[in-house]
Design a protein around this motif. Structure first.
Motif, PDB file in Angstrom:
ATOM      1  N   LEU A  79     -57.985  40.739  55.205  1.00 30.14           N
ATOM      2  CA  LEU A  79     -57.070  40.121  54.561  1.00 30.14           C
ATOM      3  C   LEU A  79     -56.997  38.432  54.226  1.00 30.14           C
ATOM      4  O   LEU A  79     -57.082  37.470  53.139  1.00 30.14           O
ATOM      5  N   VAL A  82     -59.848  37.841  51.811  1.00 32.04           N
ATOM      6  CA  VAL A  82     -59.917  38.421  50.117  1.00 32.04           C
ATOM      7  C   VAL A  82     -58.849  37.206  50.213  1.00 32.04           C
ATOM      8  O   VAL A  82     -59.164  35.643  48.998  1.00 32.04           O
ATOM      9  N   SER A  86     -59.552  33.948  47.931  1.00 26.90           N
ATOM     10  CA  SER A  86     -59.052  33.831  46.672  1.00 26.90           C
ATOM     11  C   SER A  86     -58.660  32.277  46.398  1.00 26.90           C
ATOM     12  O   SER A  86     -58.306  31.283  45.371  1.00 26.90           O
ATOM     13  N   GLN A 392     -51.571  33.166  43.716  1.00 24.30           N
ATOM     14  CA  GLN A 392     -52.340  34.116  43.213  1.00 24.30           C
ATOM     15  C   GLN A 392     -52.070  34.276  41.715  1.00 24.30           C
ATOM     16  O   GLN A 392     -52.667  34.450  40.745  1.00 24.30           O
ATOM     17  N   VAL A 413     -60.429  38.794  41.620  1.00 23.10           N
ATOM     18  CA  VAL A 413     -60.217  38.731  42.450  1.00 23.10           C
ATOM     19  C   VAL A 413     -59.116  38.551  42.840  1.00 23.10           C
ATOM     20  O   VAL A 413     -58.332  38.647  43.957  1.00 23.10           O
ATOM     21  N   LEU A 416     -56.821  40.888  43.248  1.00 27.30           N
ATOM     22  CA  LEU A 416     -56.453  41.728  44.488  1.00 27.30           C
ATOM     23  C   LEU A 416     -55.565  40.989  45.580  1.00 27.30           C
ATOM     24  O   LEU A 416     -54.771  41.227  45.789  1.00 27.30           O
ATOM     25  N   GLY A 417     -55.980  39.673  45.523  1.00 28.10           N
ATOM     26  CA  GLY A 417     -55.201  38.568  46.509  1.00 28.10           C
ATOM     27  C   GLY A 417     -53.678  38.514  46.251  1.00 28.10           C
ATOM     28  O   GLY A 417     -53.515  38.732  47.061  1.00 28.10           O
TER      29      GLY A 417
END
Length: 609
Positions: A79, A82, A86, A392, A413, A416-417
């Motif tokens: 995590l 990511v 981000s 995000q 991207v 997803l974050g």
């Protein structure tokens, strides 16, 4: 017209903070390493309590459950990867500072910006409380006698930080580089030396029996994951501070974000490997990090030095909030969402009211939990993950609106974050709700309500004052009557009447007396003085000054004419003599302002002693 003003270069009386107002010289901006020291302490120092939070949850299922520490840490590290990627995108899109509040205000609207601001306030306050509590625990690991005085240590540290920030002593990245380097080297040394040893070099702390209260299942693993997510706090700080970097700012900030992610991930995984290998469980009087330090270095001077460095870095991490929250509160004040007093600065670069508000809130929180880090951690990460998700989602909205080249890949991207941080936030909230997370659930909406109500008040005030509209021309008539309260004939009375005659067309002096003989003596003395001003004497059987004067002024103002009340006030030269002067003038001015619409003026008469 303006006369006598030559062109000259004006220098601001109030210095600016990094990223505010005037541009800084390029040499004063941050390199990547300096940025890592100045903006990453909050995130890097979280290794002092993040892994321990996982262990404290897992041990409720027995010592065998400690083996799950490593896989949970690997998920948290994924995590982290990511988030780092981000926030690299956030840095590119918002080079003037990509904080959740700025992103939400630009891309997501008013309500979401209020949510972002409220979560940031909670995050800043909790950062101070958690960092100080964890620092006190690290200090007590080196000096066990302090274990019974953790709250006092935290409050003393908070007092010192507040005093330093009220003085306006700004942090220097070059000064922070040494403790940051010592901290990183110390933790990496614990990992490397600990792994090279076949078994721990020493044990510290007292043995505590393990009480098994839960079984190792999905719910417990989710609780441990949510507890460990406290290690991700501070990852967004670099994106907030992009304007402080040297050019090329974006590339340097992105490089610093990658360095932060790499170091934080390496330390988290390394410490978790040691916890997994040595089956480290909580012991009395020491932190888990202190146990790992003793296992690597023994209990000699390296052990004490490492704990002292950890304490110092945690204190510096707490200090980052003193630089962040007062500035955020000043931005909210500028947007009319907090009282404007939070936007005031002294000649030093200090938002003093914001500093005091942060100190007061952190002190209340520390006292409420008795400086127990583990009671604070359930509250800590929720506000952070709200900010993560907002940043995000705002960036996805940005990509979808502008559609630059390769926008879809970038949006995926950040999307997803957003999904992962939202899921993590929901897990945090659901698993920690009864353990204290409900406080954040209550506090955030209340702060949003406060911001919106303050903004509504300022909007209505602006409408009533006609701000932004051209008013009618001002009236030409001066003040019709100036009233001067006097006690006796003196230099103060002469000074006040002179000023009153310069202000208005008509001046009247008013005196209040309860003794007819003294009133007659004053009238005779006034006649001998002949100041050219009428004297009215008001009888006061109850020896009251304020009420008779207020009633007198109300009678004069009944016909609607403009009246000013000029109240002379004796001011000693030295402040220590102020208490020796009566405060009746200030009291009279306060009551007149509250009960009448007349103009109230305080006229200082300064003594030479």
């Amino acid at each position: 017209m303006t006369f006598g003003l030559a062109r000259r270069q004006l220098r601001p009386r109030v210095p600016v903070r990094p990223g505010e107002g005037h541009r800084k010289a390029e040499k004063d901006r941050l390199t990547s390493l300096e940025g890592l020291a100045a903006l990453s302490l909050d995130a890097l120092s979280s290794v002092a309590y993040g892994p321990e939070a996982i262990v404290l949850v897992l041990v409720t299922a027995g010592t065998g459950a400690i083996d799950a520490t490593l896989p949970i840490t690997l998920v948290i590290t994924a995590l982290l990867v990511v988030l780092v990627v981000s926030y690299g995108q956030v840095i590119a899109v918002h080079p003037d500072g990509g904080g959740a509040y700025a992103v939400a205000k630009k891309d997501l609207g008013t309500r979401v910006s209020l949510l972002a601001a409220a979560s940031l306030v909670v995050d800043y306050v909790l950062t101070v409380a958690v960092s100080l509590a964890a620092g006190a625990a690290a200090l007590a690991s080196a000096y066990p006698a302090l274990n019974s005085h953790l709250l006092e240590v935290c409050l003393l540290g908070l007092l010192l930080l507040t005093a330093v920030n009220l003085r306006g002593v700004a942090e220097s990245a070059r000064v922070l580089m040494l403790p940051t380097a010592l901290f990183v080297l110390g933790i990496l040394g614990v990992v490397v030396i600990g792994l090279l040893r076949g078994h721990p070099a020493a044990e510290v702390g007292t043995h505590e029996p393990v009480h098994v209260t839960e079984t190792l299942g999905i719910l417990l693993l989710l609780k441990a994951f949510s507890a460990g997510c406290s290690a991700l706090t501070g990852v967004e700080a670099i994106a907030n501070g992009v304007p402080t970097f040297r050019t090329p700012r974006v590339r340097r900030a992105q490089r610093t974000e990658l360095m932060l992610g790499g170091l934080l991930g390496l330390m988290l995984v390394g410490l978790s490997v040691l916890i997994h290998r040595d089956h480290v469980v909580p012991r009395g009087g020491v932190t888990v990090l202190a146990q790992l330090t003793a296992g690597a270095y023994g209990t000699g001077w390296p052990y004490i030095a490492t704990n002292l460095v950890v304490t110092l870095v945690l204190a510096l991490a707490a200090n980052t909030s003193f630089g962040g929250l007062p500035v955020l509160m000043s931005l909210l004040a500028r947007d009319h969402r907090l009282p404007h007093i939070f936007g005031l600065r002294a000649e030093r670069p200090v938002y003093r009211y914001g500093v005091l508000a942060l100190a007061a809130l952190a002190a209340v929180l520390l006292i409420a939990v008795d400086a127990d880090t583990h009671k604070l951690l359930p509250l800590f990460a929720i506000g952070v993950f709200i900010g993560f998700s907002i940043s995000q989602i705002g960036l996805v909205r940005h990509w979808a609106g502008d559609r630059p080249p390769k926008w879809l890949r970038r949006a995926m991207v950040n999307g997803l974050g957003a999904v992962l941080t939202t899921i993590a936030g929901v897990v945090l909230l659901s698993t920690k709700f009864l353990e204290g997370a409900w406080v954040v659930v209550v506090a955030v909406p209340l702060l949003m309500l406060l911001f919106s109500r303050v903004q509504r008040y300022y909007t209505e005030v602006g409408r009533e004052l006609g701000l932004g509209r051209i008013p009618a021309p001002p009236g030409r008539g001066g003040i019709g009557l100036v009233v001067v309260p006097v006690g006796e004939i003196s230099e103060v009375a002469r000074y006040a009447l002179t000023a009153a005659l310069a202000l208005g067309d008509e001046v009247v002096a008013v005196a209040v007396h309860s003794n007819p003989e003294r009133a007659g003596a004053l009238r005779d003395a006034w006649a001998r003085w002949e100041p050219g001003v009428r004297l009215d004497i008001v009888d006061s059987p109850h020896r009251s000054l304020v009420e008779p004067v207020v009633a007198y002024v109300k009678r004069l103002a009944a016909d609607g004419r403009q009246i000013a009340v000029l109240i002379p006030e004796v001011e000693p030269r030295h402040r220590r003599y102020q208490i020796l002067q009566n405060q009746r003038g200030i009291l009279l001015a306060t009551v007149l302002r509250a009960r009448t619409d007349v103009v109230v003026c305080l006229l200082p008469y300064r003594l030479k002693i």
